[in-house]
Scaffold this motif. Structure first.
Motif, PDB file in Angstrom:
ATOM      1  N   CYS A 295      28.412  56.687  61.129  1.00 40.10           N
ATOM      2  CA  CYS A 295      27.337  55.645  60.868  1.00 40.10           C
ATOM      3  C   CYS A 295      27.638  54.764  59.823  1.00 40.10           C
ATOM      4  N   LEU A 296      28.526  55.060  58.761  1.00 42.38           N
ATOM      5  CA  LEU A 296      28.668  54.213  57.430  1.00 42.38           C
ATOM      6  C   LEU A 296      29.863  53.393  58.189  1.00 42.38           C
ATOM      7  N   LYS A 297      30.737  53.684  58.806  1.00 44.62           N
ATOM      8  CA  LYS A 297      31.708  52.670  59.328  1.00 44.62           C
ATOM      9  C   LYS A 297      31.301  51.785  60.315  1.00 44.62           C
TER      10      LYS A 297
ATOM     11  N   ILE B 286      20.256  57.725  57.009  1.00 47.77           N
ATOM     12  CA  ILE B 286      19.209  58.299  55.973  1.00 47.77           C
ATOM     13  C   ILE B 286      19.595  59.930  55.811  1.00 47.77           C
ATOM     14  N   LEU B 287      19.321  59.928  54.306  1.00 47.06           N
ATOM     15  CA  LEU B 287      19.824  61.247  53.708  1.00 47.06           C
ATOM     16  C   LEU B 287      18.732  61.341  53.052  1.00 47.06           C
TER      17      LEU B 287
ATOM     18  N   MET C  69      24.913  59.717  45.199  1.00 43.61           N
ATOM     19  CA  MET C  69      23.875  58.986  45.784  1.00 43.61           C
ATOM     20  C   MET C  69      24.383  57.509  45.554  1.00 43.61           C
ATOM     21  N   LEU C  70      24.491  56.868  44.565  1.00 39.07           N
ATOM     22  CA  LEU C  70      24.955  55.554  44.092  1.00 39.07           C
ATOM     23  C   LEU C  70      26.083  55.087  45.173  1.00 39.07           C
ATOM     24  N   ARG C  71      27.080  55.999  45.150  1.00 37.22           N
ATOM     25  CA  ARG C  71      28.314  55.925  46.114  1.00 37.22           C
ATOM     26  C   ARG C  71      27.643  55.463  47.482  1.00 37.22           C
ATOM     27  N   LEU C  72      27.093  56.257  48.154  1.00 39.87           N
ATOM     28  CA  LEU C  72      26.338  56.122  49.373  1.00 39.87           C
ATOM     29  C   LEU C  72      25.521  55.224  49.538  1.00 39.87           C
TER      30      LEU C  72
ATOM     31  N   ALA D 146      24.029  53.679  53.005  1.00 36.52           N
ATOM     32  CA  ALA D 146      23.281  54.558  53.383  1.00 36.52           C
ATOM     33  C   ALA D 146      21.958  54.454  52.938  1.00 36.52           C
ATOM     34  N   VAL D 147      20.809  55.236  53.277  1.00 39.83           N
ATOM     35  CA  VAL D 147      19.422  54.905  52.718  1.00 39.83           C
ATOM     36  C   VAL D 147      19.394  56.510  52.094  1.00 39.83           C
ATOM     37  N   VAL D 148      19.206  56.513  50.663  1.00 35.77           N
ATOM     38  CA  VAL D 148      18.779  57.828  49.898  1.00 35.77           C
ATOM     39  C   VAL D 148      17.383  58.006  50.098  1.00 35.77           C
ATOM     40  N   LEU D 149      16.835  58.749  50.856  1.00 34.28           N
ATOM     41  CA  LEU D 149      15.047  58.817  50.704  1.00 34.28           C
ATOM     42  C   LEU D 149      14.855  60.210  50.432  1.00 34.28           C
ATOM     43  N   PRO D 150      14.635  60.548  49.152  1.00 32.78           N
ATOM     44  CA  PRO D 150      14.265  61.935  48.713  1.00 32.78           C
ATOM     45  C   PRO D 150      12.900  62.175  49.359  1.00 32.78           C
ATOM     46  N   ALA D 151      12.662  63.505  49.305  1.00 34.68           N
ATOM     47  CA  ALA D 151      11.324  64.254  50.111  1.00 34.68           C
ATOM     48  C   ALA D 151      10.490  64.061  49.088  1.00 34.68           C
ATOM     49  N   SER D 152       9.981  62.936  48.499  1.00 37.38           N
ATOM     50  CA  SER D 152       9.009  62.693  47.471  1.00 37.38           C
ATOM     51  C   SER D 152       7.838  62.124  47.999  1.00 37.38           C
ATOM     52  N   PRO D 153       6.664  63.097  48.385  1.00 42.62           N
ATOM     53  CA  PRO D 153       5.491  62.443  48.924  1.00 42.62           C
ATOM     54  C   PRO D 153       4.878  61.823  47.810  1.00 42.62           C
ATOM     55  N   ALA D 154       4.012  61.085  48.377  1.00 40.11           N
ATOM     56  CA  ALA D 154       2.792  60.176  47.555  1.00 40.11           C
ATOM     57  C   ALA D 154       1.471  60.722  47.734  1.00 40.11           C
ATOM     58  N   PHE D 155       0.681  60.439  46.884  1.00 41.95           N
ATOM     59  CA  PHE D 155      -0.750  61.011  46.908  1.00 41.95           C
ATOM     60  C   PHE D 155      -1.940  59.852  46.835  1.00 41.95           C
TER      61      PHE D 155
END
Length: 203
Positions: free
Chosen positions: A124-126, A132-133, A148-151, A156-165
């Motif tokens: 995917c990167l190449k 999406i990680l 994460m910064l390297r990716l 890449a998109v680093v998408l933490p499992a951080s739900p909103a409220f």
């Protein structure tokens, strides 16, 4: 002449690894199946263990029962580095690793390609396709953040499992849907999951 699949009908590669967060993976697979999106599914050894421990899913048959129509799903062995997801010439809408363990994230960041999951992510990167990680780790160490910064710099998109409220969730399912909806946005799938923010409020 054979028609080359467009981005709209190409498969999404979904990898499930051993980080905590099995409900996100199960809901995401169900949403992709409900939306009629072809899925190339790869589950690591620890990913299967995770599904059993957190969601009570003991093997492929139970995963099928929980995630809807599998007519467009192909399950691959993570040890098979020569399988279709490892090829850059195979049409793909992109790849999601959900949940993404810090070990998997580190291996992708270093380009080791020791497993099918790692190789598919490297492809995917190449090929400049969406990757999406979805980590679910807390807190992050400096090593985690540097990987994460390297990716992110690699595309890449680093998408933490951080739900909103802000949408006032009432159930765990509401929290899961928020994250899954954001993941689907990044692979171009409109499944109507999760709230939408609008000017002056949210939907």
């Amino acid at each position: 002449m054979q028609r080359r699949p467009s981005d709209a009908d190409a498969p999404v590669t979904l990898a499930i690894t051993g980080a905590s967060g099995a409900p996100y993976a199960v809901r995401l697979l169900r949403a992709l199946n409900d939306a009629g999106v072809p899925v190339r599914l790869i589950i690591s050894e620890t990913g299967w263990r995770l599904l059993a421990e957190e969601s009570g899913i003991e093997g492929e048959a139970e995963l099928r029962d929980r995630t809807g129509d599998w007519s467009r799903v192909v399950l691959y062995d993570d040890d098979d580095r020569g399988a279709t997801p490892a090829s850059g010439s195979a049409p793909s809408r992109g790849m999601v690793v959900c949940p993404c363990s810090m070990g998997t994230l580190a291996s992708i960041a270093q380009g080791t390609s020791r497993s099918l999951i790692e190789r598919a992510a490297d492809v995917c990167l190449k090929e400049r396709r969406p990757l999406i990680l979805v980590p679910r780790e807390t807190p992050y160490s400096v090593i985690h953040l540097e990987n994460m910064l390297r990716l992110s710099r690699a595309g890449a998109v680093v998408l933490p499992a951080s739900p909103a409220f802000y949408h006032h969730p009432r159930t765990i399912g509401d929290l899961v849907d928020f994250v899954v909806g954001r993941i689907l946005d990044h692979v171009g799938v409109d499944a109507g999951i999760g709230p939408r923010w609008e000017s002056g409020g949210h939907a």
